[in-house]
Motif scaffolding. Structure first.
Motif, mmCIF file in Angstrom:
data_model
loop_
_atom_site.group_PDB
_atom_site.id
_atom_site.type_symbol
_atom_site.label_atom_id
_atom_site.label_comp_id
_atom_site.label_asym_id
_atom_site.label_seq_id
_atom_site.Cartn_x
_atom_site.Cartn_y
_atom_site.Cartn_z
ATOM 1 N N LEU A 181 44.179 47.056 38.136
ATOM 2 C CA LEU A 181 45.037 46.617 39.250
ATOM 3 C C LEU A 181 44.968 45.110 39.418
ATOM 4 N N LEU A 182 43.750 44.571 39.353
ATOM 5 C CA LEU A 182 43.572 43.125 39.513
ATOM 6 C C LEU A 182 44.323 42.380 38.416
ATOM 7 N N ILE A 183 44.194 42.855 37.192
ATOM 8 C CA ILE A 183 44.881 42.207 36.076
ATOM 9 C C ILE A 183 46.390 42.274 36.306
ATOM 10 N N LEU A 184 46.844 43.467 36.704
ATOM 11 C CA LEU A 184 48.273 43.690 36.910
ATOM 12 C C LEU A 184 48.819 42.720 37.966
ATOM 13 N N VAL A 185 48.113 42.629 39.091
ATOM 14 C CA VAL A 185 48.620 41.806 40.190
ATOM 15 C C VAL A 185 48.470 40.313 39.897
ATOM 16 N N PHE A 186 47.243 39.889 39.585
ATOM 17 C CA PHE A 186 46.987 38.447 39.528
ATOM 18 C C PHE A 186 47.321 37.810 38.177
ATOM 19 N N SER A 187 47.324 38.618 37.099
ATOM 20 C CA SER A 187 47.636 38.024 35.803
ATOM 21 C C SER A 187 49.071 38.310 35.408
ATOM 22 N N VAL A 188 49.448 39.579 35.487
ATOM 23 C CA VAL A 188 50.770 39.951 34.974
ATOM 24 C C VAL A 188 51.875 39.552 35.955
ATOM 25 N N TRP A 189 51.780 39.983 37.234
ATOM 26 C CA TRP A 189 52.859 39.706 38.182
ATOM 27 C C TRP A 189 52.840 38.265 38.695
ATOM 28 N N LEU A 190 51.685 37.894 39.253
ATOM 29 C CA LEU A 190 51.630 36.562 39.864
ATOM 30 C C LEU A 190 51.347 35.471 38.841
ATOM 31 N N GLY A 191 50.682 35.838 37.772
ATOM 32 C CA GLY A 191 50.379 34.878 36.724
ATOM 33 C C GLY A 191 49.438 33.770 37.163
ATOM 34 N N TRP A 192 48.626 34.045 38.198
ATOM 35 C CA TRP A 192 47.726 33.009 38.708
ATOM 36 C C TRP A 192 46.488 32.824 37.841
ATOM 37 N N LEU A 193 45.981 33.937 37.317
ATOM 38 C CA LEU A 193 44.691 33.883 36.653
ATOM 39 C C LEU A 193 44.762 34.531 35.277
ATOM 40 N N PRO A 194 43.966 34.024 34.339
ATOM 41 C CA PRO A 194 43.940 34.643 33.005
ATOM 42 C C PRO A 194 43.336 36.049 33.086
ATOM 43 N N SER A 195 43.777 36.938 32.197
ATOM 44 C CA SER A 195 43.376 38.331 32.295
ATOM 45 C C SER A 195 42.110 38.632 31.519
ATOM 46 N N SER A 196 41.732 37.742 30.588
ATOM 47 C CA SER A 196 40.553 38.103 29.804
ATOM 48 C C SER A 196 39.870 36.865 29.261
ATOM 49 N N GLY A 197 38.700 37.124 28.658
ATOM 50 C CA GLY A 197 37.942 36.040 28.069
ATOM 51 C C GLY A 197 36.870 35.549 29.010
ATOM 52 N N TRP A 198 36.157 34.554 28.604
ATOM 53 C CA TRP A 198 35.073 34.014 29.411
ATOM 54 C C TRP A 198 35.223 32.507 29.312
ATOM 55 N N GLY A 199 34.209 31.750 29.435
ATOM 56 C CA GLY A 199 34.375 30.319 29.263
ATOM 57 C C GLY A 199 34.675 29.628 30.558
ATOM 58 N N GLU A 200 35.947 29.211 30.758
ATOM 59 C CA GLU A 200 36.266 28.439 31.950
ATOM 60 C C GLU A 200 36.070 29.285 33.203
ATOM 61 N N PRO A 201 35.615 28.646 34.299
ATOM 62 C CA PRO A 201 35.317 29.407 35.515
ATOM 63 C C PRO A 201 36.509 30.203 36.054
ATOM 64 N N GLU A 202 37.769 29.776 35.803
ATOM 65 C CA GLU A 202 38.858 30.581 36.373
ATOM 66 C C GLU A 202 38.940 31.948 35.695
ATOM 67 N N ARG A 203 38.391 32.042 34.483
ATOM 68 C CA ARG A 203 38.355 33.349 33.825
ATOM 69 C C ARG A 203 37.319 34.268 34.486
ATOM 70 N N TRP A 204 36.409 33.682 35.264
ATOM 71 C CA TRP A 204 35.353 34.485 35.885
ATOM 72 C C TRP A 204 35.851 35.246 37.102
ATOM 73 N N ILE A 205 36.868 34.685 37.757
ATOM 74 C CA ILE A 205 37.216 35.178 39.092
ATOM 75 C C ILE A 205 37.546 36.673 39.109
ATOM 76 N N LEU A 206 38.459 37.097 38.247
ATOM 77 C CA LEU A 206 38.875 38.505 38.296
ATOM 78 C C LEU A 206 37.741 39.475 37.961
ATOM 79 N N PRO A 207 36.996 39.252 36.852
ATOM 80 C CA PRO A 207 35.912 40.211 36.603
ATOM 81 C C PRO A 207 34.881 40.240 37.722
ATOM 82 N N ILE A 208 34.562 39.077 38.270
ATOM 83 C CA ILE A 208 33.578 39.080 39.360
ATOM 84 C C ILE A 208 34.124 39.842 40.574
ATOM 85 N N ALA A 209 35.409 39.630 40.856
ATOM 86 C CA ALA A 209 36.027 40.352 41.978
ATOM 87 C C ALA A 209 35.950 41.852 41.745
#
Lengths: 326, 330, 310
Positions: free
Chosen positions: C150-178
């Protein structure tokens, strides 16, 4: 020590407490009026469901509202309008104007803090003193309630002490801010018989010594006979009778008071049947019409079942609510 | 098969306890300093409950009175001593052999609310002992249960109600009906009136008296309340720290108690006359325990029991007190 | 207290041993081995040589003994799927994302849950109470991979705010941590609410009010402390919940953490890595037990100072 000429320290007029519920509200207190004078001791006697405890919980504003609905024509304690009291006045009211002790000392203390911590925090909630000074005071208080190894008790946790010891500690805590009124709600019911007598004696002694008012809430007429000056008998959320203690025992006027007195076991020697009061206390969510005692009263007639008896003044400090008063 | 039904009635006591005792082992300390302390909860209890008698067993919390009751019911295994029901030693009987004797001794506790199954109707609650002992069929058991509800002062219609619909006094009536439906010889009543309101207490005391007379029942009445005991019991045994310290006919306890603990209990009863108020002084338990009564030889009215230290000595008709003789060490 | 902790440590060691035997036996009782079949069949001779090289032809107890001897010296062998490094090195690398994910998840989820539960208990039957109950129920019933999706669907696919996968840059951390934080948050919201309500109904709270303490003092000094005692016991089940949840979260968000390796080691029958991961989980569970027991004892004076005096 009593001073009946002075302004009462507690004034209750037409107090009503209701707990709304899905199937019929529970009407715990239905129009109670009484007064307590400075230094006087008042016994409030009643069985479970009589409203005796709830009335005084209301005076201390200890009923959570909601669910409780409290109404009163007047509710004053040491000059504080209880119903309108705001935060600072509530702090003044609880602990300083009046203190309360409860039935079961085993559950009255927070299990995770020491007795000392809990007395000290009470002192410091009302007065700006250092922890050290408050501790010295707490030690004094424990000695005053005749606890011998006070220092050790101060550092004990509640589960390490007996019921009698905890009740003494609770009394010490209640007295820590020199209250003008001590409200004792069945303070000996949960204790062993020999300890009961000791605690009653202690409360009496401290009341004399400190000149405070005492409200002794109890189901036990024996406790009243031993400790107070004046008695209010409650039943079904109402006051049935009020009298100075000697008069109450020598000449009870209300049929309920009389029935209660003769039903006490062990007054005479020999195995015998007791004079019992038939039936059970009224259901507070569906109290009977008229006098609450009429379904169990041997003298009741049609009038008792239909109309509520008015409170009749029978003499100085004596009143009763009954149609059949003689 | 020596079932209880074979025993002829007569001078055989309904219940007799001989030298009954219970030790508990308490563990404390850590892995290295483990200590096992032995606690003698009950010791040397000799009691005779004659047929048709009501014996009060009085004491405060920790006196061992309830432990004694549980052992008499064989709900708790005694560490020593014997339990005799109608003359038969049942101390060592196994589960199956004990079952017919369980019918003969029934119990009512203080807190009948937790003792009554909330899922059962009251008729089922009262009939349950009959079912457990395989007596009668469903219909006859139901009839018997309703009869018993009536007998303890509840209308037959209560049979279809549930425990939570009742007041404390009514629940205690149901508990009594359930205990007596098996027509036992002995009822052990452990503080059955302590949780009740004053006006209801008298009702239950009267009910017990009536049923005792009708059924020739023997009752062991365990209580801390000497006032109730005075109105109900023929005899009283006072327990203190796990031992019986005095035993006598009820009025003798009230008029000529000899043991300091009995006196302390009597002294603690509130006086119902405010004109007779007095300032009381109290002695603590340790002080009472040290104050062993010392009897002159002439005061002992029967054979002096052997042994040393405080032991129950006869000092009057049916009156025994834990004491030592003059010149003995307490 | 020291004796108590020592006793507990001893039992942790026994548990560790028993669990290691069970895991070892279970893994070897699954039919097939790392060099059987799959996409590229290995010739029989080669397979036997490989089995011998890795010691897989020895009796089980020998294999176990050798393995544990190594473990005691922190030698977990070489992972089959990446023979260029030791298991220890691989774990050392995979630790970091898991630790960040799990640590931040718990660090964010637990306080949020506690706050939510407290607010719900203090304002009973208000909107915040209903919100807390809804969050708690959803958080505990919806599987974490659905939450992740659901998080991927909303924030990555629809809104396109955050990357859906991977690690590295801190913005990639937000969704998995959530996604990860939902479990501790829901657990703690639920238990905090009921623990607080339970404590608020205790007679001693009435006594505290009667002696004139402020509501704030009562809640923060007394009710909180009492309510936190049962919360400590909840820590362990929650820990298990989040630890197992991490496998799904890492798989969903392609985080190169322990969870991903856990999945791949099972798929490829990578015994050394699988064993090492299982043993590590065991140690973590044991430590969680130990910590929650010690905390419980420390918070509860009945355990800390047993017995009556007088």
């Amino acid at each position: 020590m009593k001073d009946t000429q002075a302004q009462p320290i507690v004034e209750i007029e037409d107090l009503r407490v209701t707990f709304p519920q899905a199937e019929g509200s529970v009407r715990a207190v239905r129009g109670v009026s009484l007064a307590l004078h400075p230094g006087e001791s008042l016994g409030v006697v009643g069985e479970s469901g009589s409203g005796k405890s709830v009335s005084w919980m209301a005076v201390m504003r200890l009923l959570r509202a909601p669910p409780a609905e409290v109404e009163a024509g007047r509710l004053r304690l040491a000059g504080i309008e209880v119903m309108q009291a705001r935060r600072e006045e509530l702090t003044e009211l609880r602990g300083r104007a009046a203190a309360m002790i409860f039935q079961d000392p085993m559950t009255a203390f927070d299990p995770v803090f020491t007795i000392g911590h809990q007395i000290i925090e009470t002192i410091r909630a009302h007065r700006a003193t250092s922890k050290r000074a408050a501790r010295a005071e707490a030690l004094d208080l424990l000695e005053r309630v005749e606890i011998r190894n006070a220092e050790a008790i101060l550092d004990s946790y509640p589960h390490q002490l007996s019921g009698g010891m905890l009740q003494r500690a609770m009394i010490a805590m209640a007295l820590s801010c020199r209250p003008q009124v001590l409200i004792a709600d069945e303070p000996t019911t949960a204790l062993d018989v020999t300890v009961q007598a000791q605690i009653l004696q202690l409360i009496k002694d401290l009341q004399d010594e400190m000149g405070m008012g005492l409200v002794m809430i109890t189901h036990d007429l024996g406790v009243v006979a031993e400790t107070v000056d004046r008695v209010v008998v409650m039943y079904g959320g109402k006051v049935m009778e009020e009298a100075p203690v000697v008069e109450l025992f020598e000449d009870p006027r209300h049929p309920y008071t009389r029935a209660l007195m003769v039903s006490i076991p062990g007054q005479e020697g020999g195995r015998r049947r007791l004079t019992e009061i038939p039936g059970a206390s009224p259901d507070p969510s569906d109290p009977p019409e008229g006098c609450p005692f009429h379904p169990r009263c041997t003298q009741a007639d049609a009038q008792c079942a239909a109309e509520e008896p008015p409170m009749a003044v029978l003499g100085p400090g004596r009143r009763a609510a009954c149609w059949r008063l003689t | 098969m020596s079932g209880p039904d074979r025993i002829p009635p007569g001078a055989v006591p309904a219940l007799e306890l001989r030298g009954l005792g219970k030790r508990f082992h308490l563990r404390s300390g850590g892995i290295l300093r483990r200590r096992v302390t032995e606690l003698r909860a009950v010791a040397d209890v000799d009691l005779v409950l004659p047929r048709g008698g009501i014996l009060g067993l009085v004491g405060e919390s920790g006196s061992g009175k309830s432990t004694t009751g549980l052992m008499a019911l064989r709900l708790l295994e005694p560490s020593e001593g014997q339990i005799l029901i109608e003359g038969t030693d049942v101390t060592a009987l196994g589960h199956a052999a004990l079952k017919p004797w369980r019918r003969r001794v029934q119990v009512v506790f203080q807190d009948s609310y937790s003792a009554l199954d909330p899922m059962f109707t009251l008729a089922q609650v009262v009939a349950e002992p009959l079912r457990i002992h395989g007596i009668g069929d469903g219909a006859s058991r139901h009839r018997a249960a309703l009869d018993w509800l009536e007998r303890v002062g509840l209308h037959r219609s209560y049979g279809s109600r549930y425990a939570h619909e009742l007041s404390g006094g009514q629940r205690q009536r149901v508990a009594i009906a359930r205990a007596l439906i098996l027509e036992p010889a002995v009822l052990i009543a452990d503080e059955p009136t302590s949780a009740l309101d004053v006006s209801v207490k008298a009702q239950i005391i009267n009910l017990l008296q009536d049923l005792q007379a009708e059924m020739d029942l023997s009752i062991l009445f365990i209580s801390h309340d000497l006032s109730v005991v005075r109105s109900l019991c023929d005899r009283v045994a006072v327990m203190f720290s796990g031992r019986i310290v005095e035993e006598a006919p009820t009025e003798a306890i009230f008029t000529s108690a000899r043991h300091p603990y009995t006196r302390a209990l009597l002294d603690a009863i509130p006086v119902l006359d405010p004109r007779q108020r007095r300032r009381r002084t109290f002695r603590d338990r340790a002080e009472i325990a040290r104050d062993v009564p010392v009897l002159r030889r002439g005061e002992v009215t029967g054979p002096v029991p052997e042994g040393a230290g405080p032991r129950l000595m006869p000092i009057g008709p049916d009156h025994r007190v834990a004491a030592v003789l003059e010149g003995e060490a307490a | 207290m020291t004796g108590y902790i020592l006793r507990r440590l001893l039992s942790v060691m026994v548990t560790f041993f028993v669990v290691s035997v069970i895991i070892f036996l279970m893994m070897h009782s699954i039919p097939g081995g790392p060099f059987d079949g799959g996409d590229m069949p290995v010739p029989e001779a080669v397979r036997q040589k490989l089995n011998a090289q890795y010691g897989l032809d020895q009796p089980l107890y020998v294999q176990y003994g050798r393995y544990m001897w190594g473990v005691l010296q922190f030698d977990f062998g070489v992972p089959f799927q990446s023979p260029g490094e030791t298991v220890l090195e691989l774990l050392g690398r995979a630790w970091v994302p898991s630790l960040v994910l799990g640590g931040l998840g718990v660090l964010i989820g637990v306080p949020l849950g506690i706050l939510l539960g407290m607010a719900a208990a203090l304002k009973r039957n208000s909107w915040i109470d209903y919100l807390a109950s809804t969050v708690a129920t959803l958080g505990l019933t919806i599987p974490v991979f659905v939450t992740s999706m659901l998080l991927i669907l909303v924030f990555s696919v629809w809104l396109g705010w955050l990357p859906s996968s991977g690690w590295g840059e801190p913005e990639r951390w937000i969704l998995p941590i959530a996604a990860y934080a939902t479990i501790p948050m829901a657990t703690y919201a639920r238990y905090m609410r009921s623990a607080m309500l339970d404590t608020l109904n205790k007679p001693f709270v009435t006594v505290l009010r009667a002696k004139g303490l402020s509501e704030r003092q009562i809640v923060f000094q007394h009710v909180m402390r009492n309510s936190s005692i049962p919360l400590v016991t909840v820590f362990l089940p929650m820990f298990i919940g989040t630890a197992t949840g991490s496998i799904f979260v890492e798989a969903m968000f392609r985080v190169p953490g322990l969870g991903s390796y856990f999945v791949s080691s099972i798929r490829t029958r990578d015994y050394p890595l699988e064993m090492a991961l299982m043993l590590m989980l065991t140690v973590m569970f044991c430590l969680a037990y130990l910590i929650s027991d010690i905390l419980y004892a420390w918070l509860n004076p009945r355990i800390r100072h047993g017995g009556k005096q007088e």
